[in-house]
Motif scaffolding. Structure first.
Motif, PDB file in Angstrom:
ATOM      1  N   GLY A  34       0.982  -0.971   0.159  1.00 12.67           N
ATOM      2  CA  GLY A  34      -0.498  -0.264   0.206  1.00 12.67           C
ATOM      3  C   GLY A  34       0.689   1.541   0.220  1.00 12.67           C
ATOM      4  O   GLY A  34       0.444   1.700  -0.937  1.00 12.67           O
ATOM      5  N   VAL A  35       2.018   1.109   0.874  1.00  7.41           N
ATOM      6  CA  VAL A  35       2.744   2.665   1.149  1.00  7.41           C
ATOM      7  C   VAL A  35       3.659   3.082  -0.272  1.00  7.41           C
ATOM      8  O   VAL A  35       3.483   3.783  -0.989  1.00  7.41           O
ATOM      9  CB  VAL A  35       4.080   1.608   1.901  1.00  7.41           C
ATOM     10  CG1 VAL A  35       5.186   3.715   1.805  1.00  7.41           C
ATOM     11  CG2 VAL A  35       2.773   2.593   3.068  1.00  7.41           C
ATOM     12  N   ALA A  62       2.662   0.122 -10.452  1.00  5.03           N
ATOM     13  CA  ALA A  62       1.572  -0.171  -8.868  1.00  5.03           C
ATOM     14  C   ALA A  62       0.335  -1.075  -9.764  1.00  5.03           C
ATOM     15  O   ALA A  62      -0.411  -0.809  -8.330  1.00  5.03           O
ATOM     16  CB  ALA A  62       0.958   1.408  -8.841  1.00  5.03           C
ATOM     17  N   MET A  63       0.211  -1.098 -10.527  1.00  4.32           N
ATOM     18  CA  MET A  63      -0.946  -1.886 -11.207  1.00  4.32           C
ATOM     19  C   MET A  63      -1.215  -3.468 -10.396  1.00  4.32           C
ATOM     20  O   MET A  63      -1.624  -4.138  -9.479  1.00  4.32           O
ATOM     21  CB  MET A  63      -0.944  -2.292 -12.517  1.00  4.32           C
ATOM     22  CG  MET A  63      -1.609  -3.331 -12.919  1.00  4.32           C
ATOM     23  SD  MET A  63      -1.631  -2.979 -14.813  1.00  4.32           S
ATOM     24  CE  MET A  63      -0.309  -3.014 -15.677  1.00  4.32           C
ATOM     25  N   PHE A  64       0.508  -3.842 -10.384  1.00  3.80           N
ATOM     26  CA  PHE A  64       1.142  -5.133  -9.712  1.00  3.80           C
ATOM     27  C   PHE A  64       0.824  -5.442  -8.659  1.00  3.80           C
ATOM     28  O   PHE A  64       0.088  -5.464  -7.036  1.00  3.80           O
ATOM     29  CB  PHE A  64       1.826  -6.082 -10.372  1.00  3.80           C
ATOM     30  CG  PHE A  64       2.079  -6.698 -12.124  1.00  3.80           C
ATOM     31  CD1 PHE A  64       1.870  -7.753 -12.067  1.00  3.80           C
ATOM     32  CD2 PHE A  64       2.702  -5.469 -12.386  1.00  3.80           C
ATOM     33  CE1 PHE A  64       1.562  -8.059 -13.149  1.00  3.80           C
ATOM     34  CE2 PHE A  64       2.634  -5.560 -14.446  1.00  3.80           C
ATOM     35  CZ  PHE A  64       1.864  -7.370 -14.209  1.00  3.80           C
ATOM     36  N   LEU A  65       1.447  -3.619  -7.532  1.00 10.23           N
ATOM     37  CA  LEU A  65       1.351  -3.619  -6.326  1.00 10.23           C
ATOM     38  C   LEU A  65      -0.332  -3.983  -6.314  1.00 10.23           C
ATOM     39  O   LEU A  65      -0.239  -4.295  -4.789  1.00 10.23           O
ATOM     40  CB  LEU A  65       1.761  -2.886  -5.619  1.00 10.23           C
ATOM     41  CG  LEU A  65       3.683  -2.844  -6.126  1.00 10.23           C
ATOM     42  CD1 LEU A  65       4.273  -1.224  -6.264  1.00 10.23           C
ATOM     43  CD2 LEU A  65       3.754  -3.718  -5.149  1.00 10.23           C
ATOM     44  N   LEU A  66      -1.219  -3.194  -6.725  1.00  9.00           N
ATOM     45  CA  LEU A  66      -2.441  -3.155  -5.881  1.00  9.00           C
ATOM     46  C   LEU A  66      -3.396  -4.839  -6.245  1.00  9.00           C
ATOM     47  O   LEU A  66      -3.844  -4.979  -5.237  1.00  9.00           O
ATOM     48  CB  LEU A  66      -3.648  -2.505  -7.274  1.00  9.00           C
ATOM     49  CG  LEU A  66      -3.332  -0.841  -7.096  1.00  9.00           C
ATOM     50  CD1 LEU A  66      -3.465   0.293  -8.434  1.00  9.00           C
ATOM     51  CD2 LEU A  66      -3.536  -0.076  -5.606  1.00  9.00           C
ATOM     52  N   ILE A  67      -2.789  -5.312  -6.785  1.00  4.43           N
ATOM     53  CA  ILE A  67      -3.503  -6.601  -6.470  1.00  4.43           C
ATOM     54  C   ILE A  67      -2.668  -7.492  -5.789  1.00  4.43           C
ATOM     55  O   ILE A  67      -3.899  -7.705  -4.694  1.00  4.43           O
ATOM     56  CB  ILE A  67      -2.827  -7.360  -7.857  1.00  4.43           C
ATOM     57  CG1 ILE A  67      -3.367  -7.614  -9.257  1.00  4.43           C
ATOM     58  CG2 ILE A  67      -3.525  -9.166  -7.855  1.00  4.43           C
ATOM     59  CD1 ILE A  67      -3.060  -7.904 -10.308  1.00  4.43           C
ATOM     60  N   TRP A  68      -1.588  -7.328  -4.680  1.00  6.59           N
ATOM     61  CA  TRP A  68      -1.202  -7.518  -3.677  1.00  6.59           C
ATOM     62  C   TRP A  68      -1.822  -7.484  -3.087  1.00  6.59           C
ATOM     63  O   TRP A  68      -2.368  -7.713  -1.723  1.00  6.59           O
ATOM     64  CB  TRP A  68       0.267  -8.185  -4.097  1.00  6.59           C
ATOM     65  CG  TRP A  68       1.089  -8.269  -2.396  1.00  6.59           C
ATOM     66  CD1 TRP A  68       0.652  -9.243  -1.813  1.00  6.59           C
ATOM     67  CD2 TRP A  68       1.704  -7.886  -2.436  1.00  6.59           C
ATOM     68  NE1 TRP A  68       1.115  -9.027  -0.666  1.00  6.59           N
ATOM     69  CE2 TRP A  68       2.330  -8.130  -1.389  1.00  6.59           C
ATOM     70  CE3 TRP A  68       2.652  -6.844  -2.757  1.00  6.59           C
ATOM     71  CZ2 TRP A  68       4.150  -8.223  -0.554  1.00  6.59           C
ATOM     72  CZ3 TRP A  68       4.324  -6.521  -1.830  1.00  6.59           C
ATOM     73  CH2 TRP A  68       4.712  -7.048  -0.762  1.00  6.59           C
ATOM     74  N   THR A  91      -6.957  -6.891 -12.042  1.00  6.67           N
ATOM     75  CA  THR A  91      -6.330  -8.534 -12.268  1.00  6.67           C
ATOM     76  C   THR A  91      -6.887  -8.412 -13.470  1.00  6.67           C
ATOM     77  O   THR A  91      -6.225  -9.100 -14.671  1.00  6.67           O
ATOM     78  CB  THR A  91      -7.145  -9.623 -11.720  1.00  6.67           C
ATOM     79  OG1 THR A  91      -7.232  -9.673 -10.595  1.00  6.67           O
ATOM     80  CG2 THR A  91      -6.447 -11.027 -12.507  1.00  6.67           C
ATOM     81  N   GLY A  92      -8.223  -8.416 -14.609  1.00  6.30           N
ATOM     82  CA  GLY A  92      -8.770  -8.299 -15.408  1.00  6.30           C
ATOM     83  C   GLY A  92      -8.281  -6.556 -16.577  1.00  6.30           C
ATOM     84  O   GLY A  92      -7.145  -6.966 -17.189  1.00  6.30           O
ATOM     85  N   PHE A  97      -3.051  -5.533 -20.177  1.00 12.62           N
ATOM     86  CA  PHE A  97      -1.880  -5.146 -20.349  1.00 12.62           C
ATOM     87  C   PHE A  97      -0.830  -6.193 -20.943  1.00 12.62           C
ATOM     88  O   PHE A  97      -0.411  -6.083 -21.853  1.00 12.62           O
ATOM     89  CB  PHE A  97      -1.616  -3.995 -18.824  1.00 12.62           C
ATOM     90  CG  PHE A  97      -0.383  -3.989 -18.887  1.00 12.62           C
ATOM     91  CD1 PHE A  97       0.539  -3.138 -19.578  1.00 12.62           C
ATOM     92  CD2 PHE A  97       1.003  -5.061 -17.994  1.00 12.62           C
ATOM     93  CE1 PHE A  97       1.587  -2.395 -19.621  1.00 12.62           C
ATOM     94  CE2 PHE A  97       2.089  -4.407 -18.039  1.00 12.62           C
ATOM     95  CZ  PHE A  97       2.801  -3.641 -18.799  1.00 12.62           C
ATOM     96  N   LEU A  98      -1.066  -7.218 -20.298  1.00 13.07           N
ATOM     97  CA  LEU A  98       0.150  -8.030 -20.424  1.00 13.07           C
ATOM     98  C   LEU A  98      -0.453  -8.517 -21.911  1.00 13.07           C
ATOM     99  O   LEU A  98       0.789  -9.144 -22.676  1.00 13.07           O
ATOM    100  CB  LEU A  98      -0.446  -9.895 -19.831  1.00 13.07           C
ATOM    101  CG  LEU A  98      -0.154  -9.310 -18.113  1.00 13.07           C
ATOM    102  CD1 LEU A  98       0.248  -9.695 -17.101  1.00 13.07           C
ATOM    103  CD2 LEU A  98       1.942  -8.509 -18.645  1.00 13.07           C
TER     104      LEU A  98
END
Length: 188
Positions: free
Chosen positions: A88-89, A124-130, A152-153, A158-159
């Motif tokens: 989050g940080v 940030a996109m990947f961090l947000l999933i986590w 996730t979608g 993006f991938l």
């Protein structure tokens, strides 16, 4: 029986911030993954409003974080705090950098570096999933699955976008090589 908690204001603000953030990622993804959407004008409209939407998403995430810090009485002098809330940080730091540089002056001053800095949005996109998965596990609200599916979608899209861009780049290289070969043979 599965029960879901009622979202508190902090969760609602975080969810709306997430939706806004997803909207900032959509224009390029739509243009590349779903090229026919260009005809609708939606990617162009989102692109024109991307900066405003991103800044609004930042302030909503700021409010989300502020309310949770107050509610949980988080001790910023305890190093465990940073480990527990690392995703989050980290996401918030990235969003802060992106917001502070989302202006014409920064674009002019940073030039090529501005674009590289704004590539952090994909981290940030990947961090947000986590972040969502970690912080909401065990006490989901009805917004949690929507948020997880949304982020996730957009990450999967993006991938797919990266794969399409890599394929296009590879085809261009092959085309140039073929053209150079024909020129060298004098059959051009």
């Amino acid at each position: 029986m599965v029960t879901m908690n009622v979202p508190v204001l902090a969760d609602i603000l975080g969810f709306i911030a997430l939706i806004g953030y997803i909207f900032t990622l959509l224009p390029t993804i739509l243009r590349i993954v779903f090229p026919r959407t260009k005809q609708t004008g939606i990617p162009k409209l989102l692109l024109k409003q991307r900066r405003l939407i991103g800044i609004m998403a930042f302030f909503l995430s700021l409010a989300h974080g502020y309310l949770l810090v107050r509610k949980r009485n988080i001790d910023f002098f305890d190093l465990k705090t940073y480990w527990i809330y690392s995703q989050g940080v980290s996401t918030f730091i990235i969003l802060t950098l992106l917001t502070l540089t989302s202006n014409d002056w920064s674009i002019k001053k940073l030039k090529k570096n501005w674009k590289q800095l704004h590539q952090l949005t994909y981290v940030a996109m990947f961090l947000l999933i986590w972040h969502i998965w970690d912080k909401m596990s065990g006490h989901w609200t009805y917004l949690t699955p929507i948020g997880i599916v949304g982020i996730t979608g957009i990450t999967v899209l993006f991938l797919i976008r990266l794969w399409i861009e890599a394929q296009d780049k590879q085809q261009k290289i092959k085309g140039k090589e073929l053209q150079a070969k024909k020129q060298a043979e004098g059959t051009f």
